[in-house]
Design a protein around this motif. Sequence first.
Motif, PDB file in Angstrom:
ATOM      1  N   ALA A 264       0.843  -1.202   0.000  1.00 53.66           N
ATOM      2  CA  ALA A 264       0.000   0.000   0.000  1.00 53.66           C
ATOM      3  C   ALA A 264       0.874   1.247   0.000  1.00 53.66           C
ATOM      4  CB  ALA A 264      -0.897  -0.004   1.231  1.00 53.66           C
ATOM      5  N   GLY A 265       0.364   2.300  -0.576  1.00 55.28           N
ATOM      6  CA  GLY A 265       1.113   3.553  -0.549  1.00 55.28           C
ATOM      7  C   GLY A 265       0.252   4.748  -0.913  1.00 55.28           C
ATOM      8  N   THR A 266       0.657   5.898  -0.416  1.00 53.47           N
ATOM      9  CA  THR A 266       0.021   7.166  -0.800  1.00 53.47           C
ATOM     10  C   THR A 266       1.141   8.141  -1.144  1.00 53.47           C
ATOM     11  OG1 THR A 266      -1.868   6.794   0.670  1.00 53.47           O
ATOM     12  CG2 THR A 266      -1.463   9.060   0.035  1.00 53.47           C
ATOM     13  N   ARG A 271      -0.785  12.476   1.591  1.00 50.57           N
ATOM     14  CA  ARG A 271      -0.855  11.679   2.825  1.00 50.57           C
ATOM     15  C   ARG A 271      -1.652  12.379   3.926  1.00 50.57           C
ATOM     16  NH1 ARG A 271       5.325   9.205   2.695  1.00 50.57           N
ATOM     17  NH2 ARG A 271       4.869   7.936   0.862  1.00 50.57           N
ATOM     18  N   ARG A 272      -2.076  11.598   4.854  1.00 54.02           N
ATOM     19  CA  ARG A 272      -2.785  12.042   6.062  1.00 54.02           C
ATOM     20  C   ARG A 272      -4.123  12.688   5.725  1.00 54.02           C
ATOM     21  NH1 ARG A 272       0.201  14.025  11.577  1.00 54.02           N
ATOM     22  NH2 ARG A 272      -1.373  12.929  12.792  1.00 54.02           N
ATOM     23  N   GLN A 273      -4.716  12.214   4.644  1.00 53.19           N
ATOM     24  CA  GLN A 273      -6.025  12.757   4.267  1.00 53.19           C
ATOM     25  C   GLN A 273      -7.050  11.630   4.154  1.00 53.19           C
ATOM     26  OE1 GLN A 273      -5.529  15.412   0.864  1.00 53.19           O
ATOM     27  NE2 GLN A 273      -3.490  15.965   1.591  1.00 53.19           N
ATOM     28  N   GLY A 274      -6.743  10.500   4.773  1.00 49.74           N
ATOM     29  CA  GLY A 274      -7.712   9.404   4.843  1.00 49.74           C
ATOM     30  C   GLY A 274      -7.760   8.509   3.613  1.00 49.74           C
ATOM     31  N   ILE A 276      -5.631   6.015   2.368  1.00 46.63           N
ATOM     32  CA  ILE A 276      -5.405   4.569   2.554  1.00 46.63           C
ATOM     33  C   ILE A 276      -6.516   3.970   3.405  1.00 46.63           C
ATOM     34  CG2 ILE A 276      -3.955   2.991   3.956  1.00 46.63           C
ATOM     35  CD1 ILE A 276      -3.092   3.216   1.023  1.00 46.63           C
ATOM     36  N   THR A 277      -7.000   4.738   4.334  1.00 42.39           N
ATOM     37  CA  THR A 277      -8.125   4.247   5.148  1.00 42.39           C
ATOM     38  C   THR A 277      -9.312   3.942   4.229  1.00 42.39           C
ATOM     39  OG1 THR A 277      -7.380   5.677   6.936  1.00 42.39           O
ATOM     40  CG2 THR A 277      -9.628   4.819   7.105  1.00 42.39           C
ATOM     41  N   ASN A 302       6.384   0.878  11.818  1.00 49.16           N
ATOM     42  CA  ASN A 302       5.416   1.618  10.998  1.00 49.16           C
ATOM     43  C   ASN A 302       4.142   1.890  11.804  1.00 49.16           C
ATOM     44  OD1 ASN A 302       3.814   2.733   9.009  1.00 49.16           O
ATOM     45  ND2 ASN A 302       4.487   1.309   7.414  1.00 49.16           N
ATOM     46  N   ILE A 304       2.057   4.270  11.568  1.00 55.46           N
ATOM     47  CA  ILE A 304       0.887   4.731  10.793  1.00 55.46           C
ATOM     48  C   ILE A 304       0.041   3.527  10.386  1.00 55.46           C
ATOM     49  CG2 ILE A 304       0.135   5.965   8.725  1.00 55.46           C
ATOM     50  CD1 ILE A 304       2.778   7.489   8.803  1.00 55.46           C
ATOM     51  N   LYS A 307      -1.751   2.060  13.222  1.00 56.57           N
ATOM     52  CA  LYS A 307      -2.943   2.841  13.558  1.00 56.57           C
ATOM     53  C   LYS A 307      -4.085   2.469  12.617  1.00 56.57           C
ATOM     54  CE  LYS A 307      -4.152   7.370  15.081  1.00 56.57           C
ATOM     55  NZ  LYS A 307      -4.159   8.768  14.720  1.00 56.57           N
ATOM     56  N   ASN A 311      -7.686   1.075  13.539  1.00 54.15           N
ATOM     57  CA  ASN A 311      -8.922   1.739  13.074  1.00 54.15           C
ATOM     58  C   ASN A 311      -9.820   0.783  12.302  1.00 54.15           C
ATOM     59  OD1 ASN A 311      -7.951   4.081  14.145  1.00 54.15           O
ATOM     60  ND2 ASN A 311      -7.441   5.068  12.195  1.00 54.15           N
TER      61      ASN A 311
HETATM   62  C1  LIG Z   1       1.513   4.510   5.339  1.00 50.84           C
HETATM   63  C2  LIG Z   1       0.772   5.276   4.249  1.00 50.84           C
HETATM   64  C3  LIG Z   1       0.333   4.286   3.173  1.00 50.84           C
HETATM   65  C4  LIG Z   1      -0.459   5.951   4.898  1.00 50.84           C
HETATM   66  O1  LIG Z   1      -1.255   6.518   3.858  1.00 50.84           O
HETATM   67  P1  LIG Z   1      -2.262   7.733   4.133  1.00 50.84           P
HETATM   68  O2  LIG Z   1      -3.166   7.831   2.951  1.00 50.84           O
HETATM   69  O3  LIG Z   1      -1.502   8.941   4.512  1.00 50.84           O
HETATM   70  O4  LIG Z   1      -3.064   7.170   5.400  1.00 50.84           O
HETATM   71  P2  LIG Z   1      -4.398   7.791   6.072  1.00 50.84           P
HETATM   72  O5  LIG Z   1      -4.489   9.244   5.782  1.00 50.84           O
HETATM   73  O6  LIG Z   1      -5.555   6.935   5.672  1.00 50.84           O
HETATM   74  O7  LIG Z   1      -4.063   7.623   7.606  1.00 50.84           O
HETATM   75  C5  LIG Z   1      -4.242   6.435   8.344  1.00 50.84           C
HETATM   76  C6  LIG Z   1      -4.151   6.763   9.828  1.00 50.84           C
HETATM   77  O8  LIG Z   1      -2.781   7.082  10.140  1.00 50.84           O
HETATM   78  C7  LIG Z   1      -2.682   8.413  10.620  1.00 50.84           C
HETATM   79  N1  LIG Z   1      -1.500   9.020  10.037  1.00 50.84           N
HETATM   80  C8  LIG Z   1      -1.213   9.127   8.721  1.00 50.84           C
HETATM   81  N2  LIG Z   1      -0.015   9.734   8.570  1.00 50.84           N
HETATM   82  C9  LIG Z   1       0.432   9.997   9.806  1.00 50.84           C
HETATM   83  C10 LIG Z   1       1.607  10.614  10.301  1.00 50.84           C
HETATM   84  N3  LIG Z   1       2.558  11.069   9.479  1.00 50.84           N
HETATM   85  N4  LIG Z   1       1.766  10.708  11.643  1.00 50.84           N
HETATM   86  C11 LIG Z   1       0.821  10.245  12.484  1.00 50.84           C
HETATM   87  N5  LIG Z   1      -0.325   9.644  12.079  1.00 50.84           N
HETATM   88  C12 LIG Z   1      -0.514   9.548  10.754  1.00 50.84           C
HETATM   89  C13 LIG Z   1      -3.924   9.128  10.151  1.00 50.84           C
HETATM   90  O9  LIG Z   1      -4.250  10.227  10.970  1.00 50.84           O
HETATM   91  C14 LIG Z   1      -4.960   8.024  10.180  1.00 50.84           C
HETATM   92  O10 LIG Z   1      -5.452   7.818  11.483  1.00 50.84           O
HETATM   93  P3  LIG Z   1      -6.873   8.526  11.938  1.00 50.84           P
HETATM   94  O11 LIG Z   1      -7.891   8.112  10.893  1.00 50.84           O
HETATM   95  O12 LIG Z   1      -7.149   7.900  13.282  1.00 50.84           O
HETATM   96  O13 LIG Z   1      -6.642   9.992  11.973  1.00 50.84           O
HETATM   97  C15 LIG Z   1       1.669   6.396   3.632  1.00 50.84           C
HETATM   98  O14 LIG Z   1       2.196   7.154   4.679  1.00 50.84           O
HETATM   99  C16 LIG Z   1       2.820   5.829   2.800  1.00 50.84           C
HETATM  100  O15 LIG Z   1       2.678   5.625   1.588  1.00 50.84           O
HETATM  101  N6  LIG Z   1       3.987   5.550   3.445  1.00 50.84           N
HETATM  102  C17 LIG Z   1       5.133   4.954   2.764  1.00 50.84           C
HETATM  103  C18 LIG Z   1       4.875   3.518   2.300  1.00 50.84           C
HETATM  104  C19 LIG Z   1       4.354   2.612   3.410  1.00 50.84           C
HETATM  105  O16 LIG Z   1       4.756   2.668   4.571  1.00 50.84           O
HETATM  106  N7  LIG Z   1       3.403   1.717   3.029  1.00 50.84           N
HETATM  107  C20 LIG Z   1       2.769   0.802   3.942  1.00 50.84           C
HETATM  108  C21 LIG Z   1       3.511  -0.469   4.120  1.00 50.84           C
HETATM  109  S1  LIG Z   1       3.631  -1.430   2.669  1.00 50.84           S
END
Ligand SMILES: CC(C)(COP(=O)(O)OP(=O)(O)OC[C@H]1O[C@@H](n2cnc3c(N)ncnc32)[C@H](O)[C@@H]1OP(=O)(O)O)[C@@H](O)C(=O)NCCC(=O)NCCS
Length: 328
Positions: A264-266, A271-274, A276-277, A302, A304, A307, A311
């Motif tokens: 998964a990735g954003t 990022r942090r806009q919901g 991946i959720t 990891n 995030i 979390k 969730n």
């Molecule tokens: C991990 C990743 C996929 C998250 O994607 P995202 O679209 O930003 O995730 P979301 O916005 O849906 O956030 C998911 C939860 O994490 C929290 N969160 C996201 N980024 C955060 C940050 N930098 N610090 C703290 N919390 C964070 C969000 O607030 C949310 O929780 P909430 O609904 O209770 O508020 C993105 O950061 C990424 O691509 N990272 C690099 C690749 C990776 O780690 N992939 C996953 C493993 S394969």
Amino acid sequence: MGVPIKEHPGRAILVMMEKFCNLTGLSTSNILVVVLDRRRAWRSLHATKFTEHTARILLQVYGTVFHMNQGNPFKLKALVDKWPDFNTVVIRPQEQEMTDELDHYTNTYQVYSKDPKKCQEFLGLPEVINWKQHLQIQSTQSSLDDVIKNLAALKLGKVKQTQCLLYMVSELGKKMANSLLDAKNPSPNDNKFKSIHQKILQLSSLDPSHDALVNTFWYFGGNERSQRFIERCIKTFPNWCLLGPEGTPVSWVLMDQTGEMRMAGTMPKYRRQGLITYLSYIQTQALNKLGFPMYSHVDRANHIMQKLALNMKNIRMPCDWNQWNFLP
Ligand SMILES: CC(C)(COP(=O)(O)OP(=O)(O)OC[C@H]1O[C@@H](n2cnc3c(N)ncnc32)[C@H](O)[C@@H]1OP(=O)(O)O)[C@@H](O)C(=O)NCCC(=O)NCCS
């Protein structure tokens, strides 16, 4: 070849898959199971039913067998050490798939053993694991570590273990986890997603040409072989993404041949806009409907993704996700 499993009454092969099968209603599998019998001759069988008693620790084997049962797109085969009272199961690609000695993404084995201390001889056989190649072994049994390290030393190679947290994602998996935790369906943070992006992002699926993008952000990726593996997963399994205004993915979720939700990735800007959720929710709903067994692993660092798992009401398993990378 082709001895139907039902000809072994009373003691079905792979006793471990029963509960899963009962829950999924799997009945018409056509899984090639190869058995090394007492005379060390390989026999092939077609299993009609897999049974199970330790579902908690064989997710990868089960998830892989599930996909074998759905047309076996990764051309895998299952090996067991004895028949019908097996101790160890190894799922691996068929030999003709393993042409690149350096491609550990393809040269991947899933192992489950009822008695990890007694599986060294079986795992050491060249017909079971080709120790001459770069390879990876995946298992939810950390107790295989000693055996794998012994074998790596005997084969004069190097091995590195990666250990991550393991979560059950699917409803089926949650039932199997027999947990008292609240496993209600979560709903995505709709308001957050809608208010920010509903107008500019479009729900879609990945195209094989998006392999390079996914590869850039995948922790285990970043090379040509991982890109090939990602391309194959995109072509083979259901996946979802959100396309940005330029028509390219800004967030995505995939799965692999073991039924694991991963890669998964954003994009950083989104990022942090919901996102991946939201995609995880869409993915879970759709795959639940198809009866897919789903699980995921998350790196201990990891927070995030941990979390997100919390969730999504995913269930943290008492065992770990392990991967051993071996270099001859
Ligand atoms: C991990 C990743 C996929 C998250 O994607 P995202 O679209 O930003 O995730 P979301 O916005 O849906 O956030 C998911 C939860 O994490 C929290 N969160 C996201 N980024 C955060 C940050 N930098 N610090 C703290 N919390 C964070 C969000 O607030 C949310 O929780 P909430 O609904 O209770 O508020 C993105 O950061 C990424 O691509 N990272 C690099 C690749 C990776 O780690 N992939 C996953 C493993 S394969």
